[in-house]
Design an enzyme around this catalytic site. Structure first.
Site, PDB file in Angstrom:
ATOM      1  N   GLU A  56      14.639  65.960 104.457  1.00 31.28           N
ATOM      2  CA  GLU A  56      14.173  66.525 103.186  1.00 31.28           C
ATOM      3  C   GLU A  56      14.874  67.858 102.946  1.00 31.28           C
ATOM      4  OE1 GLU A  56      13.112  66.467 100.304  1.00 31.28           O
ATOM      5  OE2 GLU A  56      10.930  66.225 100.343  1.00 31.28           O
ATOM      6  N   ASP A  57      15.031  68.231 101.681  1.00 37.39           N
ATOM      7  CA  ASP A  57      15.685  69.512 101.397  1.00 37.39           C
ATOM      8  C   ASP A  57      14.731  70.700 101.536  1.00 37.39           C
ATOM      9  OD1 ASP A  57      14.350  68.464  99.209  1.00 37.39           O
ATOM     10  OD2 ASP A  57      15.585  69.471  97.731  1.00 37.39           O
ATOM     11  N   ILE A  58      13.510  70.539 101.006  1.00 40.07           N
ATOM     12  CA  ILE A  58      12.594  71.688 101.028  1.00 40.07           C
ATOM     13  C   ILE A  58      11.136  71.243 101.120  1.00 40.07           C
ATOM     14  CG2 ILE A  58      12.575  71.861  98.486  1.00 40.07           C
ATOM     15  CD1 ILE A  58      12.325  74.951  98.848  1.00 40.07           C
ATOM     16  N   ASP A  73       7.748  72.865 100.133  1.00 43.86           N
ATOM     17  CA  ASP A  73       7.233  73.996  99.357  1.00 43.86           C
ATOM     18  C   ASP A  73       5.715  74.024  99.529  1.00 43.86           C
ATOM     19  OD1 ASP A  73       6.486  75.794  97.350  1.00 43.86           O
ATOM     20  OD2 ASP A  73       8.087  75.193  96.009  1.00 43.86           O
ATOM     21  N   THR A  74       4.966  73.304  98.702  1.00 49.76           N
ATOM     22  CA  THR A  74       3.522  73.240  98.924  1.00 49.76           C
ATOM     23  C   THR A  74       3.185  72.319 100.104  1.00 49.76           C
ATOM     24  OG1 THR A  74       3.217  71.325  97.472  1.00 49.76           O
ATOM     25  CG2 THR A  74       3.080  73.492  96.451  1.00 49.76           C
ATOM     26  N   THR A  89       4.398  66.821  98.911  1.00 49.84           N
ATOM     27  CA  THR A  89       5.316  65.678  98.923  1.00 49.84           C
ATOM     28  C   THR A  89       5.368  65.064 100.315  1.00 49.84           C
ATOM     29  OG1 THR A  89       6.658  66.610  97.153  1.00 49.84           O
ATOM     30  CG2 THR A  89       7.731  64.982  98.572  1.00 49.84           C
ATOM     31  N   LYS A 114       9.414  76.917 102.424  1.00 49.69           N
ATOM     32  CA  LYS A 114       9.099  78.094 101.620  1.00 49.69           C
ATOM     33  C   LYS A 114       7.750  78.670 102.036  1.00 49.69           C
ATOM     34  CE  LYS A 114      10.139  77.918  97.042  1.00 49.69           C
ATOM     35  NZ  LYS A 114       9.852  77.794  95.606  1.00 49.69           N
ATOM     36  N   PHE A 139      12.059  80.499  93.449  1.00 45.18           N
ATOM     37  CA  PHE A 139      12.537  79.155  93.124  1.00 45.18           C
ATOM     38  C   PHE A 139      14.039  79.073  93.348  1.00 45.18           C
ATOM     39  CE2 PHE A 139      13.536  75.330  90.792  1.00 45.18           C
ATOM     40  CZ  PHE A 139      12.485  74.512  91.184  1.00 45.18           C
ATOM     41  N   VAL A 140      14.442  78.223  94.283  1.00 46.00           N
ATOM     42  CA  VAL A 140      15.854  78.126  94.638  1.00 46.00           C
ATOM     43  C   VAL A 140      16.474  76.815  94.152  1.00 46.00           C
ATOM     44  CG1 VAL A 140      15.871  79.707  96.599  1.00 46.00           C
ATOM     45  CG2 VAL A 140      15.203  77.314  96.961  1.00 46.00           C
ATOM     46  N   ARG A 179      22.243  70.876  90.865  1.00 44.48           N
ATOM     47  CA  ARG A 179      22.484  70.151  92.113  1.00 44.48           C
ATOM     48  C   ARG A 179      23.953  70.283  92.519  1.00 44.48           C
ATOM     49  NH1 ARG A 179      17.622  67.168  93.046  1.00 44.48           N
ATOM     50  NH2 ARG A 179      16.804  66.143  91.191  1.00 44.48           N
TER      51      ARG A 179
HETATM   52  C1  PRP Z   1      11.235  68.686  95.449  1.00 44.70           C
HETATM   53  C2  PRP Z   1      11.891  68.834  96.801  1.00 44.70           C
HETATM   54  C3  PRP Z   1      10.880  68.225  97.744  1.00 44.70           C
HETATM   55  C4  PRP Z   1       9.562  68.587  97.106  1.00 44.70           C
HETATM   56  C5  PRP Z   1       8.930  69.772  97.794  1.00 44.70           C
HETATM   57  O1  PRP Z   1      11.442  67.378  94.958  1.00 44.70           O
HETATM   58  O2  PRP Z   1      13.114  68.108  96.836  1.00 44.70           O
HETATM   59  O3  PRP Z   1      11.021  66.836  97.808  1.00 44.70           O
HETATM   60  O4  PRP Z   1       9.850  68.891  95.730  1.00 44.70           O
HETATM   61  O5  PRP Z   1       7.809  70.247  97.095  1.00 44.70           O
HETATM   62  P1  PRP Z   1       6.322  70.260  97.671  1.00 44.70           P
HETATM   63  O6  PRP Z   1       6.372  70.622  99.118  1.00 44.70           O
HETATM   64  O7  PRP Z   1       5.654  71.335  96.852  1.00 44.70           O
HETATM   65  O8  PRP Z   1       5.711  68.923  97.420  1.00 44.70           O
HETATM   66  P2  PRP Z   1      11.297  67.002  93.402  1.00 44.70           P
HETATM   67  O9  PRP Z   1       9.925  66.520  93.110  1.00 44.70           O
HETATM   68  O10 PRP Z   1      11.789  68.140  92.590  1.00 44.70           O
HETATM   69  O11 PRP Z   1      12.277  65.746  93.234  1.00 44.70           O
HETATM   70  P3  PRP Z   1      13.864  65.765  93.517  1.00 44.70           P
HETATM   71  O12 PRP Z   1      14.055  65.771  94.995  1.00 44.70           O
HETATM   72  O13 PRP Z   1      14.368  64.510  92.901  1.00 44.70           O
HETATM   73  O14 PRP Z   1      14.414  66.995  92.869  1.00 44.70           O
HETATM   74 MG    MG Z   2      13.458  68.623  92.094  1.00 43.13          MG
HETATM   75 MN    MN Z   3      12.670  66.107  96.539  1.00 40.12          MN
END
Ligand code: PRP
Ligand code: MG
Ligand code: MN
Length: 199
Positions: free
Chosen positions: A112-114, A116-117, A120, A144, A165-166, A178
């Site tokens: 996964e890239d990030i 945050d909360t 996901t 984060k 927000f990055v 992207r």
């Molecule tokens: C972003 C990011 C993670 C998720 C993290 O995805 O890539 O998957 O949100 O956020 P969270 O910890 O608050 O749930 P996004 O929904 O933007 O979809 P994307 O990967 O297609 O950009």
């Molecule tokens: Mg996104």
């Molecule tokens: Mn994502």
């Protein structure tokens, strides 16, 4: 920074060279831990995870050339989406891309890239339970420090970042940025220009 984003970014938080070094380190740690596994399924969380996934697997591939217990890896993809602008919609949509039956009984590494909360990842981990994987580990390039966090922590973390927000390195703001190599902080002008409402 490409010309087309020059006015939309506050500063570079993590330059691409630093990302590259960190990804290599993570690859080493992961190879050590999975060194005795017979097989590993690397699961890319689209779209944001694609760049980290591709680079991480490249590094693992290079390492596998030089180590005794190299591990065969297969790849899978899943699409998970919840953000509009810089806010989570709290509705984490899981759109399977591949048939996930092939993770049954396997060691799985989610990439996964990030985080945050954390919503996901918690939602995704729950979703994967039904396929009965043997063991699931998670690597996220970024974590984060967010106030509303669920407290979820991935097993392998690239960088801990402050609550800004990055974008870049496949992270987006409404699908923009992207195509930016560094991880950068978006500024107010950029947020306005690419706001969901403005499109
Ligand atoms: C972003 C990011 C993670 C998720 C993290 O995805 O890539 O998957 O949100 O956020 P969270 O910890 O608050 O749930 P996004 O929904 O933007 O979809 P994307 O990967 O297609 O950009
Ligand atoms: Mg996104
Ligand atoms: Mn994502």
């Amino acid at each position: 920074i490409p010309k087309h984003y020059e006015d939309d970014l506050e500063d570079i938080m993590i330059p691409s060279g630093l990302i590259d070094d960190r990804v290599e380190r993570l690859a080493r740690n992961i190879c050590q831990d999975f060194g005795h596994a017979d097989h590993l399924v690397a699961l890319c969380v689209l779209k944001g995870g694609y760049k980290f996934f591709a680079d991480l697997l490249d590094k693992i591939k290079q390492l596998n050339r030089n180590i005794e217990h190299s591990v065969p890896i297969s790849i899978d993809f899943i699409r998970v989406k919840s953000y509009v602008d810089d806010q989570t919609s709290d509705e984490v949509q899981i759109l399977g891309v591949d048939n996930l039956d092939n993770i049954t009984g396997k060691n799985v590494l989610i990439v996964e890239d990030i985080v945050d909360t954390g919503k996901t990842m918690e939602r995704l981990l729950k979703h994967l339970e039904q396929y009965k994987p043997k063991r699931v580990r998670v690597t996220s390039l970024l974590v984060k420090r967010t106030k509303g966090s669920t407290g979820y922590r991935p097993d392998y973390i690239g960088f801990e970042i402050p609550c800004r927000f990055v974008v870049g390195y496949a992270l987006d703001y409404n699908e923009h940025f992207r195509d930016l190599g560094h991880i950068c902080v978006i500024n107010e002008k950029g947020k306005k220009k690419y706001a969901a409402e403005a499109m």
